[in-house]
Write a protein that holds these residues in place. Structure first.
Motif, short mmCIF file in Angstrom:
data_model
loop_
_atom_site.label_atom_id
_atom_site.label_comp_id
_atom_site.label_asym_id
_atom_site.label_seq_id
_atom_site.Cartn_x
_atom_site.Cartn_y
_atom_site.Cartn_z
N CYS A 34 0.83 -1.21 0.00
CA CYS A 34 0.00 0.00 0.00
C CYS A 34 0.86 1.26 0.00
CB CYS A 34 -0.93 0.00 1.21
SG CYS A 34 -2.22 -1.26 1.14
N ASN A 35 1.96 1.23 0.75
CA ASN A 35 2.86 2.38 0.77
C ASN A 35 3.44 2.65 -0.62
OD1 ASN A 35 3.67 3.85 3.38
ND2 ASN A 35 3.44 1.73 4.06
N ILE A 36 3.83 1.60 -1.31
CA ILE A 36 4.39 1.75 -2.66
C ILE A 36 3.34 2.31 -3.61
CG2 ILE A 36 5.27 0.50 -4.66
CD1 ILE A 36 6.62 -1.43 -2.68
N LYS A 37 2.14 1.74 -3.56
CA LYS A 37 1.08 2.18 -4.46
C LYS A 37 0.70 3.63 -4.19
CE LYS A 37 0.26 -1.68 -6.72
NZ LYS A 37 0.41 -1.79 -8.20
N LEU A 38 0.56 4.00 -2.92
CA LEU A 38 0.15 5.37 -2.57
C LEU A 38 1.26 6.38 -2.85
CD1 LEU A 38 -1.82 4.61 0.70
CD2 LEU A 38 -2.77 5.53 -1.41
N SER A 39 2.51 5.94 -2.77
CA SER A 39 3.63 6.84 -3.09
C SER A 39 3.71 7.11 -4.58
CB SER A 39 4.95 6.21 -2.61
OG SER A 39 4.98 6.12 -1.21
N ASN A 40 3.25 6.18 -5.38
CA ASN A 40 3.28 6.34 -6.84
C ASN A 40 2.03 7.03 -7.39
OD1 ASN A 40 5.76 5.06 -6.99
ND2 ASN A 40 4.86 3.04 -7.30
#
Length: 268
Positions: A66-72
């Motif tokens: 989720c962190n990766i997706k939200l950062s992108n």
């Protein structure tokens, strides 16, 4: 697992899932039983809800996803209002620094189109202050000053509270030496949020500076700015005829390693 079989298990046949949306909970189960091999197409809000559920049920792999997706996501959010909602949520949850950092970068990139609109006044105070710390904003100091004062007026109950907010949190962020004389007089000189003491201090600072003749962005006026471009191998090797390696024509060449520093102002 703890609720069904572990220390939190009870004799009740049903376990009530609280504080999490049903769709997010189902995705948590999908992630666990699929060992992280999932292929979801979710929107901004769905990932935030899923991240909350992942923290609630302590699923490290899902938290990371989720962190990766939200950062992108910020670069894909075309609506500025949605972008501001995204970064405000990240700012309120300080553990998500990567998400906040990417959101900040996108807000700064769009700042010129945001700062003169009502959307600017919706940005969380901590985010606004962090934006104003950047010396490379592509917005003029006059526009930043107007943005600061307007934000303070909208986000405080009365004029005195706005004055106090500006003096306590925003005044130190302003760089009056980045203003022309006309901008200084027509913005700071006419603002109701500036105390007499602050105006005198800024006037003294302004008069003792070199002064500028045209209103430029912070980025343009920053003496330490670096404009980075792609560098190819040929940029480091300057052919010298004389000895050593032969070129395609059969001539001998020598390659000398060189470095150049650009000291002249760059076009913005």
């Amino acid at each position: 697992e703890a609720q069904f079989f572990g220390l939190l298990a009870t004799e009740e046949s049903q376990v009530v899932v609280k504080n999490v949306e049903s769709s997010s909970f189902r995705k948590v189960l999908d992630f666990i039983y699929c060992s992280g091999e999932v292929d979801w197409t979710l929107d901004n809000l769905e990932y935030w809800n899923l991240l909350q559920a992942a923290h609630l049920y302590l699923v490290p792999g899902l938290i990371k996803l989720c962190n990766i997706k939200l950062s992108n996501l910020p670069t894909t959010i075309t609506n500025n209002n949605d972008l501001i909602e995204h970064i405000n949520r990240a700012a309120q949850l300080c553990i998500y620094e990567g998400i906040l950092s990417s959101g900040l970068s996108e807000i700064k990139a769009r700042l010129e189109s945001i700062i003169n609109t009502d959307l600017w006044n919706l940005i969380d105070e901590s985010v606004v202050l962090e934006i104003l710390d950047d010396n490379k904003l592509k917005v003029s100091e006059g526009a930043l000053f107007k943005g600061m004062t307007e934000w303070c007026k909208v986000n405080t109950p009365d004029t005195q509270a706005a004055i106090n907010k500006f003096q306590d949190k925003f005044a130190s962020k302003l760089k009056v030496t980045n203003m022309t004389k006309d901008t200084f007089l027509n913005t700071i000189g006419k603002s109701e949020l500036i105390s007499d003491g602050q105006f005198k201090a800024w006037t003294f600072e302004f008069m003792n500076s070199a002064g500028i003749t045209t209103d430029e962005t912070r980025f343009a006026l920053n003496p330490l700015k670096i404009q980075q471009t792609t560098i190819e191998s040929v940029d480091f090797l300057e052919p010298r005829v004389g000895s050593g390696v032969r070129n395609e024509a059969g001539d001998q060449i020598d390659c000398e390693l060189w470095k150049a520093w650009m000291n002249t102002p760059m076009s913005i």
